[in-house]
Write an enzyme that holds these catalytic residues in place. Structure first.
Site, PDB file in Angstrom:
ATOM      1  N   LEU A  67       0.832  -1.214   0.000  1.00  0.00           N
ATOM      2  CA  LEU A  67       0.000   0.000   0.000  1.00  0.00           C
ATOM      3  C   LEU A  67       0.862   1.257   0.000  1.00  0.00           C
ATOM      4  N   THR A  75       7.624  -5.198 -18.534  1.00  0.00           N
ATOM      5  CA  THR A  75       7.215  -4.104 -19.419  1.00  0.00           C
ATOM      6  C   THR A  75       7.970  -4.129 -20.742  1.00  0.00           C
ATOM      7  N   ASP A  76       7.369  -3.518 -21.765  1.00  0.00           N
ATOM      8  CA  ASP A  76       8.065  -3.382 -23.051  1.00  0.00           C
ATOM      9  C   ASP A  76       9.194  -2.352 -22.983  1.00  0.00           C
ATOM     10  N   GLU A  77       9.203  -1.523 -21.915  1.00  0.00           N
ATOM     11  CA  GLU A  77      10.220  -0.453 -21.844  1.00  0.00           C
ATOM     12  C   GLU A  77      11.629  -1.008 -21.721  1.00  0.00           C
ATOM     13  N   TYR A 113      13.484   3.586 -14.185  1.00  0.00           N
ATOM     14  CA  TYR A 113      12.398   2.594 -14.083  1.00  0.00           C
ATOM     15  C   TYR A 113      12.679   1.381 -14.969  1.00  0.00           C
ATOM     16  N   LYS A 163      13.428  -2.576 -14.025  1.00  0.00           N
ATOM     17  CA  LYS A 163      12.602  -3.700 -14.493  1.00  0.00           C
ATOM     18  C   LYS A 163      13.467  -4.679 -15.304  1.00  0.00           C
ATOM     19  N   ASN A 219      -0.795   0.041 -20.410  1.00  0.00           N
ATOM     20  CA  ASN A 219      -2.175  -0.325 -20.049  1.00  0.00           C
ATOM     21  C   ASN A 219      -2.998   0.928 -19.766  1.00  0.00           C
ATOM     22  N   LEU A 256      -0.549   8.968 -18.107  1.00  0.00           N
ATOM     23  CA  LEU A 256      -1.058   9.882 -19.142  1.00  0.00           C
ATOM     24  C   LEU A 256      -2.593   9.937 -19.241  1.00  0.00           C
ATOM     25  N   TYR A 308       4.311  16.389 -23.101  1.00  0.00           N
ATOM     26  CA  TYR A 308       5.772  16.495 -23.117  1.00  0.00           C
ATOM     27  C   TYR A 308       6.297  16.643 -24.555  1.00  0.00           C
ATOM     28  N   PRO A 349      13.243  13.915 -19.503  1.00  0.00           N
ATOM     29  CA  PRO A 349      14.634  13.577 -19.838  1.00  0.00           C
ATOM     30  C   PRO A 349      14.735  12.127 -20.324  1.00  0.00           C
ATOM     31  N   GLY A 350      15.466  11.931 -21.420  1.00  0.00           N
ATOM     32  CA  GLY A 350      15.666  10.569 -21.940  1.00  0.00           C
ATOM     33  C   GLY A 350      14.398   9.924 -22.474  1.00  0.00           C
TER      34      GLY A 350
HETATM   35  P1  NAD Z   1       0.908   0.491  -9.813  1.00  0.00           P
HETATM   36  O1  NAD Z   1       1.987   1.467  -9.498  1.00  0.00           O
HETATM   37  O2  NAD Z   1      -0.458   0.968 -10.098  1.00  0.00           O
HETATM   38  O3  NAD Z   1       0.781  -0.571  -8.617  1.00  0.00           O
HETATM   39  C1  NAD Z   1       1.903  -1.143  -7.989  1.00  0.00           C
HETATM   40  C2  NAD Z   1       1.422  -1.829  -6.720  1.00  0.00           C
HETATM   41  O4  NAD Z   1       2.571  -2.433  -6.100  1.00  0.00           O
HETATM   42  C3  NAD Z   1       0.798  -0.873  -5.692  1.00  0.00           C
HETATM   43  O5  NAD Z   1      -0.385  -1.425  -5.176  1.00  0.00           O
HETATM   44  C4  NAD Z   1       1.878  -0.755  -4.610  1.00  0.00           C
HETATM   45  O6  NAD Z   1       1.338  -0.521  -3.320  1.00  0.00           O
HETATM   46  C5  NAD Z   1       2.540  -2.124  -4.705  1.00  0.00           C
HETATM   47  N1  NAD Z   1       3.925  -2.103  -4.224  1.00  0.00           N
HETATM   48  C6  NAD Z   1       4.897  -1.209  -4.563  1.00  0.00           C
HETATM   49  N2  NAD Z   1       6.038  -1.496  -3.890  1.00  0.00           N
HETATM   50  C7  NAD Z   1       5.782  -2.609  -3.159  1.00  0.00           C
HETATM   51  C8  NAD Z   1       6.576  -3.405  -2.289  1.00  0.00           C
HETATM   52  N3  NAD Z   1       7.858  -3.099  -2.037  1.00  0.00           N
HETATM   53  N4  NAD Z   1       6.002  -4.482  -1.709  1.00  0.00           N
HETATM   54  C9  NAD Z   1       4.691  -4.791  -1.943  1.00  0.00           C
HETATM   55  N5  NAD Z   1       3.911  -4.071  -2.759  1.00  0.00           N
HETATM   56  C10 NAD Z   1       4.436  -2.983  -3.358  1.00  0.00           C
HETATM   57  O7  NAD Z   1       1.481  -0.374 -11.023  1.00  0.00           O
HETATM   58  P2  NAD Z   1       0.707  -1.030 -12.249  1.00  0.00           P
HETATM   59  O8  NAD Z   1       0.558  -0.029 -13.316  1.00  0.00           O
HETATM   60  O9  NAD Z   1      -0.470  -1.762 -11.744  1.00  0.00           O
HETATM   61  O10 NAD Z   1       1.812  -2.076 -12.744  1.00  0.00           O
HETATM   62  C11 NAD Z   1       1.842  -3.401 -12.218  1.00  0.00           C
HETATM   63  C12 NAD Z   1       3.022  -4.130 -12.837  1.00  0.00           C
HETATM   64  O11 NAD Z   1       2.886  -4.144 -14.253  1.00  0.00           O
HETATM   65  C13 NAD Z   1       4.372  -3.470 -12.557  1.00  0.00           C
HETATM   66  O12 NAD Z   1       5.323  -4.495 -12.350  1.00  0.00           O
HETATM   67  C14 NAD Z   1       4.690  -2.713 -13.842  1.00  0.00           C
HETATM   68  O13 NAD Z   1       6.087  -2.594 -14.027  1.00  0.00           O
HETATM   69  C15 NAD Z   1       4.053  -3.611 -14.870  1.00  0.00           C
HETATM   70  N6  NAD Z   1       3.584  -2.945 -16.100  1.00  0.00           N
HETATM   71  C16 NAD Z   1       2.752  -1.863 -16.029  1.00  0.00           C
HETATM   72  C17 NAD Z   1       2.276  -1.295 -17.217  1.00  0.00           C
HETATM   73  C18 NAD Z   1       1.332  -0.111 -17.211  1.00  0.00           C
HETATM   74  O14 NAD Z   1       1.046   0.443 -18.273  1.00  0.00           O
HETATM   75  N7  NAD Z   1       0.807   0.301 -16.067  1.00  0.00           N
HETATM   76  C19 NAD Z   1       2.671  -1.823 -18.450  1.00  0.00           C
HETATM   77  C20 NAD Z   1       3.543  -2.910 -18.473  1.00  0.00           C
HETATM   78  C21 NAD Z   1       3.982  -3.477 -17.301  1.00  0.00           C
HETATM   79  O1  DAU Z   2       5.203   0.750 -21.799  1.00  0.00           O
HETATM   80  C1  DAU Z   2       4.783   0.216 -20.568  1.00  0.00           C
HETATM   81  C2  DAU Z   2       4.954   1.256 -19.490  1.00  0.00           C
HETATM   82  O2  DAU Z   2       3.936   2.224 -19.693  1.00  0.00           O
HETATM   83  C3  DAU Z   2       4.878   0.691 -18.082  1.00  0.00           C
HETATM   84  O3  DAU Z   2       5.948  -0.193 -17.871  1.00  0.00           O
HETATM   85  C4  DAU Z   2       4.933   1.812 -17.033  1.00  0.00           C
HETATM   86  O4  DAU Z   2       4.744   1.280 -15.742  1.00  0.00           O
HETATM   87  C5  DAU Z   2       3.820   2.795 -17.339  1.00  0.00           C
HETATM   88  O5  DAU Z   2       3.901   3.879 -16.451  1.00  0.00           O
HETATM   89  C6  DAU Z   2       3.925   3.290 -18.784  1.00  0.00           C
HETATM   90  O6  DAU Z   2       5.092   4.114 -18.962  1.00  0.00           O
HETATM   91  P1  DAU Z   2       5.038   5.458 -19.850  1.00  0.00           P
HETATM   92  O7  DAU Z   2       6.132   6.336 -19.450  1.00  0.00           O
HETATM   93  O8  DAU Z   2       4.894   5.130 -21.299  1.00  0.00           O
HETATM   94  O9  DAU Z   2       3.585   6.006 -19.329  1.00  0.00           O
HETATM   95  P2  DAU Z   2       3.088   7.467 -18.945  1.00  0.00           P
HETATM   96  O10 DAU Z   2       1.615   7.357 -18.771  1.00  0.00           O
HETATM   97  O11 DAU Z   2       3.877   8.062 -17.840  1.00  0.00           O
HETATM   98  O12 DAU Z   2       3.380   8.299 -20.259  1.00  0.00           O
HETATM   99  C7  DAU Z   2       2.847   7.907 -21.519  1.00  0.00           C
HETATM  100  C8  DAU Z   2       3.364   8.886 -22.556  1.00  0.00           C
HETATM  101  O13 DAU Z   2       2.779  10.171 -22.295  1.00  0.00           O
HETATM  102  C9  DAU Z   2       4.865   9.085 -22.514  1.00  0.00           C
HETATM  103  O14 DAU Z   2       5.346   9.262 -23.830  1.00  0.00           O
HETATM  104  C10 DAU Z   2       5.036  10.382 -21.725  1.00  0.00           C
HETATM  105  C11 DAU Z   2       3.790  11.163 -22.075  1.00  0.00           C
HETATM  106  N1  DAU Z   2       3.298  12.063 -20.996  1.00  0.00           N
HETATM  107  C12 DAU Z   2       3.105  11.528 -19.757  1.00  0.00           C
HETATM  108  C13 DAU Z   2       2.679  12.322 -18.705  1.00  0.00           C
HETATM  109  C14 DAU Z   2       2.496  11.744 -17.318  1.00  0.00           C
HETATM  110  C15 DAU Z   2       3.016  13.387 -21.269  1.00  0.00           C
HETATM  111  O15 DAU Z   2       3.164  13.858 -22.405  1.00  0.00           O
HETATM  112  N2  DAU Z   2       2.580  14.185 -20.238  1.00  0.00           N
HETATM  113  C16 DAU Z   2       2.416  13.714 -18.946  1.00  0.00           C
HETATM  114  O16 DAU Z   2       2.054  14.506 -18.050  1.00  0.00           O
END
Ligand code: NAD
Ligand code: DAU
Length: 352
Positions: free
Chosen positions: A33, A132-134, A158, A162, A188, A198, A215, A290-291
């Protein structure tokens, strides 16, 4: 039963809810949490004794050992992570702690537990690592999408953390034989996503009449996957994936960020018109991340051909559902957005 880590976060909570919608197999849900984890995401399961929530940290090895011995899960699905790229730029240490050290500690606990299993229980045990694909780096406009064979080239703290966790998972299979599965998924979106990312950021700021910070030139490309489709992909990998292999999960939905923001504004104009004119008036170009990786795209043919999974939502159907969910869930937004989140917005976007 299965053990899920990070099941109070965005994808984890959707996964636990979907899992219990389609099965009676209980879930132990271990989550620290952090700011990103929220029990409100699991409110629908409050009175459901198939769901056991444990607040705890994946770095806490004695807790992990105790949970595994007590509950004897047949699988671990590892979602817990620090997940926001911008936060990893401002403060990378939590990312190394949770994503690298936490995954290490979970792998070691899983190995000790699995080595004590016998017969079918040992043969069928699985450790599914959600990545993640990153980790694959950034694509040029003409490059083919990421296949599972693409070399790792992480560019942010990040994605580096990963990538490190993926390497540990791989090594625990090759060295110790732990039956691991790794999935690398694209961006997602859907219900219960914390508003720092985003899509929910743009929806919630547009509703509040705040600037929509895009950005750079807004032309960075991401592949978008509806979270329910991701959950179905994970279930397919858990059921049929080959230990030691990795599976890319993507939506076949590459879009530049600015197009996403315009789509959200148009949906809000239709569903919640503003008397000040189109929500698109709020779009503001700001300094680049950045980056900032230019383009991600996923080649999801392996999971389709080997496991028969394909996404069911188009971006058009998924984003409409998502905007509607946020409009109907303003109380949820109010409750997850703490003072700490407001401080984050000020440090990331300034005082608007
Ligand atoms: P999120 O940040 O919404 O949730 C992460 C959860 O992990 C939270 O509930 C947090 O409390 C818990 N957590 C964090 N540190 C912890 C710890 N040390 N011990 C126990 N619990 C902990 O993340 P999400 O978007 O749901 O992503 C879930 C997974 O999917 C991550 O591994 C992320 O890298 C991966 N992923 C996310 C996306 C995306 O678009 N969101 C895409 C590809 C992969
Ligand atoms: O590709 C999978 C990844 O997608 C996951 O592994 C990460 O956990 C998840 O956070 C996400 O990473 P991104 O950096 O792609 O997601 P984000 O929503 O932060 O940003 C999506 C795009 O939008 C990215 O190109 C940055 C841009 N952006 C994001 C924010 C927060 C903006 O232009 N303005 C913003 O304020």
């Amino acid at each position: 039963m299965i053990l899920v880590t990070g099941g109070a976060g965005f994808i984890g909570a959707n996964f636990v809810r979907d899992w219990l919608d389609g099965s009676d197999e209980p879930v132990i849900n271990l989550d620290a949490l952090t700011y990103a984890g929220n029990l409100e995401n699991l409110a629908a399961l409050k009175a459901d004794d198939r769901h056991v929530f444990v607040q705890g940290n994946i770095c806490d090895r004695p807790l992990l050992d105790e949970l595994l011995v007590r509950h004897r899960p047949r699988a671990i699905l590892h979602f817990a992570a620090e997940s926001h790229v911008d936060r990893s730029i401002q403060g990378p240490s939590a990312f190394v702690r949770t994503n690298v050290e936490g995954t290490f500690s979970l792998l070691e606990a899983a190995r000790a537990y699995w080595q004590g299993l016998e017969g079918d229980a040992r043969r069928s045990f699985r450790f599914l690592h959600v990545s993640t694909d990153e980790v694959y780096g950034s694509l040029g406009p003409q490059d083919p999408p990421f296949a599972e064979t693409k070399a790792y080239e992480p560019n942010s703290p990040y994605s580096a953390s990963k990538a490190a966790s993926d390497h540990l998972v791989r090594a625990w299979h090759h060295t110790y034989g732990l039956p691991v599965l790794t999935t690398n998924c694209s961006n997602n979106y859907g219900p219960f996503q914390f508003p720092e990312k985003l899509i929910p950021l743009m929806i919630t700021r547009a509703l509040a009449g705040e600037p929509l910070p895009v950005y750079g030139d807004g032309m960075n490309v991401r592949d978008w996957l509806y979270v329910g489709d991701h959950c179905a992909g994970l279930r397919a990998v858990l059921a049929g994936g080959v230990p030691g292999e990795t599976y890319n999960i993507g939506g076949w939905n590459e879009k530049p960020n600015i197009e996403i923001v315009h789509t959200i504004c148009a949906l809000l104009d239709e569903l919640r018109p503003s008397s000040d004119g189109s929500h698109a008036r709020l779009i503001t170009y700001v300094s680049d991340r950045p980056g900032h990786d230019r383009r991600y795209a996923i080649d999801a043919r392996k999971i389709e051909h080997r496991l028969g999974w394909r996404p069911t939502e188009t971006f058009e159907t998924g984003i409409r559902k998502t905007v509607a969910w946020y409009l109907d869930s303003q109380d949820w937004v109010k409750n997850v957005v703490s003072g700490a989140y407001r401080q984050w917005c000020t440090s990331q976007y300034g005082n608007d």
